[in-house]
Design a protein around this motif. Structure first.
Motif, mmCIF file in Angstrom:
data_model
loop_
_atom_site.group_PDB
_atom_site.id
_atom_site.type_symbol
_atom_site.label_atom_id
_atom_site.label_comp_id
_atom_site.label_asym_id
_atom_site.label_seq_id
_atom_site.Cartn_x
_atom_site.Cartn_y
_atom_site.Cartn_z
ATOM 1 N N LEU A 110 38.226 12.372 6.413
ATOM 2 C CA LEU A 110 37.556 12.641 7.355
ATOM 3 C C LEU A 110 38.444 12.358 8.660
ATOM 4 O O LEU A 110 38.710 12.792 9.779
ATOM 5 N N TRP A 111 39.386 11.275 8.473
ATOM 6 C CA TRP A 111 40.192 10.848 9.310
ATOM 7 C C TRP A 111 41.323 11.664 9.405
ATOM 8 O O TRP A 111 41.920 11.950 10.654
ATOM 9 N N GLY A 112 41.867 12.208 8.030
ATOM 10 C CA GLY A 112 43.092 13.178 8.378
ATOM 11 C C GLY A 112 43.011 14.509 8.799
ATOM 12 O O GLY A 112 43.948 14.804 9.364
ATOM 13 N N LYS A 113 41.838 15.074 8.743
ATOM 14 C CA LYS A 113 41.613 16.258 9.428
ATOM 15 C C LYS A 113 41.598 16.505 10.778
ATOM 16 O O LYS A 113 42.623 17.031 11.454
ATOM 17 N N PRO A 114 41.194 15.432 11.667
ATOM 18 C CA PRO A 114 41.714 15.543 13.042
ATOM 19 C C PRO A 114 43.234 14.963 13.322
ATOM 20 O O PRO A 114 43.686 15.546 14.276
#
Lengths: 232, 144, 243
Positions: A110-114
């Motif tokens: 979830l952190w990596g996507k943005p």
């Protein structure tokens, strides 16, 4: 001192004493941590408010590594000195570790996507954590797949020892190889490259996660000890 | 040859083997398990044109050039530079002087047609307000 | 001087005899394993045919255009090699364990670790060597060039003992497993991840990092040689105690 950690009877006494204080500690630290995170902790200069995922991601990762390390130590000792207490600890800790590894992976993606622009990449850190997750599941599965529980426990302890080769690889993968994942911020003791206003909530959350883990683990260890006593 | 003697023999052999193995692995893995090349490394190694590569570095200042959907920028490691052409959606963190990893095909020795662009953020976490002060004092230096 | 004389006499009588005895026992075990595996040659043939059929199924599934899968074919070959050694694990220790010959070896003063080492060498010889004949033939069908083929054989030469040892580990873990037999294959597959990464990595790597990658694979091989006897032997011991 050491006897307490290997004798089921005295461990159970200690656990029943510690249960309430740790429960209170986990509640207090979790609530204060969340309040600080949402109202007082500043945004990062690069990442904005997305940095707040870190306060979940990093403690979960710590817990997943630490749980496996504890399991490995207990497996070695209990296989070497024929103390079945270590197997109880393995049984209690494996599901907790698996869940926290899953939390770490999910919050990380979830952190990596943005930030990175992708949910998942196959770099050294992410791959080795994924292998850790599968290892946890295999430890649970191996235990279940024997009719005689004693053998299943011993074999899964052997597998835990074998799987602990992965731990240093996870820890040092970001230092040895160039990965997309950023290097560790806190392990540099001299000057952590994280600002003090962000370090404090991170530490509080780590304490909260640890005490939650300890709480669940103590309850399930006590349950297992009492259950086995009744069978005898 | 009692069982004990065999055990001791195997223990000694396996300790020797483990130490050789660890030195082999650590000595060789340092620069060879790579997720990406830096621009200098990419220029050093001989890769065929059309081969798939990943490169990592910092986006050069004033090099981002948007034309409709096609985005061109330069990735640098302060020594060498690689041009990148990209068509698609960029991550939020993508900006000048920011670490990126791009994945794509080599068009010629200094140009890549990227399929994917990942932003790489560093391990420094600093609040916005303090960052401004640091910048005003010229105290802030980005290390890569 | 007397000490030397004593030492010499000690070595002559005791140690020499003991070593000869030990070698005789080991020779007997090796001979026995050879005969048993040779008589079960059809099993090995089945595994080889599984490998060839797997490759063909892959070709049929992706279509006949060779250029499309030229980049990934090495990975496919390695995966199928891994699968064929993962499904052949059942016979590793199970027969010896069930008919009680492991206990006989143990009583005749062969430590279980040595037994495991002998067993690994023999089964590497029988179960993995056929692939060194099959892979070049397969590569003719798939149009793999000679340089890649050489590298593939080299990486498989280092990687195949590791696969055999993984089979040994997982088979010894599952001696008394009666509920969930697939877990043995899972153990082989998850432990083989580094082997796959470097085995395929060697072939697709650029020329100057082939040597370091080979060294890493060699390091993994040495590591497994060092730890496999201990793990397998301890698992067999657990099985022996509880059966």
């Amino acid at each position: 001192m050491f006897k307490t950690f290997f004798n089921p009877g005295s461990f159970e006494k200690l656990a029943s004493k510690l249960n309430l204080p740790i429960l209170i500690l986990s509640c207090v630290s979790m609530i204060t941590g969340l309040i600080i995170i949402f109202y007082f902790s500043p945004d990062d200069y690069q990442q904005g408010s997305t940095v707040k995922i870190m306060y979940i991601h990093v403690p979960a990762a710590y817990i997943s590594l630490m749980t496996f390390a504890i399991m490995a130590i207990y497996s070695i000792i209990s296989l070497a000195f024929k103390m079945p207490f270590g197997f109880i600890i393995n049984k209690a800790l494996a599901p907790i570790g698996a869940v926290f590894t899953l939390i770490c992976i999910v919050s990380g993606s979830l952190w990596g996507k943005p930030m990175w622009g992708t949910w998942w990449v196959w770099d050294a850190r992410l791959t080795s954590v994924f292998i850790l997750f599968i290892t946890y599941i295999l430890v649970i599965l191996i235990r279940q797949s024997f009719t005689n529980i004693e053998i299943g426990e011993k074999i899964s302890a052997v597998f835990v020892i074998l799987g602990s080769i992965n731990l240093p690889i996870i820890k040092f993968s970001v230092d040895w190889w160039n990965t997309l994942h950023q290097p560790a911020s806190i392990s540099k003791l001299s000057s952590p490259s994280i600002d003090i206003t962000m370090l404090i909530p991170l530490l509080i959350m780590t304490v909260a996660f640890m005490s939650i883990t300890l709480n669940i683990a103590l309850i399930s260890i006590r349950y297992e000890i009492i259950n086995r006593k009744r069978q005898i | 040859m009692s069982i004990r003697f065999q055990r001791i023999f195997i223990i000694i052999v396996s300790i020797i083997l483990i130490s050789i193995a660890i030195t082999l692995i650590l000595y060789n893995s340092r620069n060879n398990i790579i997720f990406f090349y830096t621009p200098s490394e990419l220029i050093d190694v001989d890769l065929n044109i059309g081969e798939k590569v990943r490169i990592g570095g910092i986006v050069k200042e004033n090099s981002i050039n948007k034309k409709k959907n096609i985005i061109k920028f330069i990735v640098t490691d302060n020594k060498n530079e690689i041009n990148v052409n990209f068509e698609g959606i960029l991550p939020d963190l993508f900006r000048e002087k920011q670490g990126v990893v791009t994945e794509g095909k080599l068009i010629n020795k200094f140009t890549i047609k990227a399929d994917k662009v990942f932003a790489k953020h560093d391990e420094n976490y600093i609040p916005k307000s303090i960052k401004k002060q640091l910048k005003n004092n010229d105290f802030w230096q980005k290390d890569y | 001087m007397s000490i030397f004389v004593k030492l010499a006499s000690f070595f002559k009588i005791n140690l020499f005899n003991k070593i000869v005895n030990f070698l005789i026992i080991i020779g007997a075990i090796i001979k026995r394993e050879f005969i048993i595996t040779y008589r079960n040659f059809f099993n090995i043939l089945t595994i080889v045919i599984f490998f060839i059929l797997g490759i063909f199924i892959f070709v049929f599934a992706t279509g006949p255009d060779i250029k499309e899968y030229k980049e990934i074919i090495i990975g496919i070959i390695w995966t199928l090699l891994l699968f064929s050694s993962a499904i052949s694990i059942d016979k590793f220790y199970q027969d010896d364990f069930n008919d009680g010959s492991i206990i006989v070896f143990y009583i005749s003063s062969i430590s279980l670790e040595f037994y495991v080492i002998i067993k690994i060498i023999i089964s590497w010889f029988f179960w993995q060597l056929p692939f060194f004949i099959v892979i070049p033939i397969i590569s003719l069908f798939l149009d793999i060039n000679i340089i890649k083929l050489k590298l593939l054989l080299l990486s498989f030469l280092i990687g195949s003992p590791i696969l055999t040892m993984l089979s040994s580990i997982s088979s010894s873990m599952n001696l008394l497993n009666d509920k969930n037999t697939v877990i043995g294959n899972l153990i082989v597959i998850i432990l083989s991840i580094p082997v796959i990464i470097f085995g395929v990595g060697i072939i697709n790597a650029s020329p100057e990092i082939i040597n370091p990658q080979l060294n890493i694979l060699l390091g993994i091989l040495l590591l497994f040689i060092a730890i496999t006897p201990w793990i397998s032997a301890s698992c067999i011991k657990i099985g022996l105690r509880n059966s």
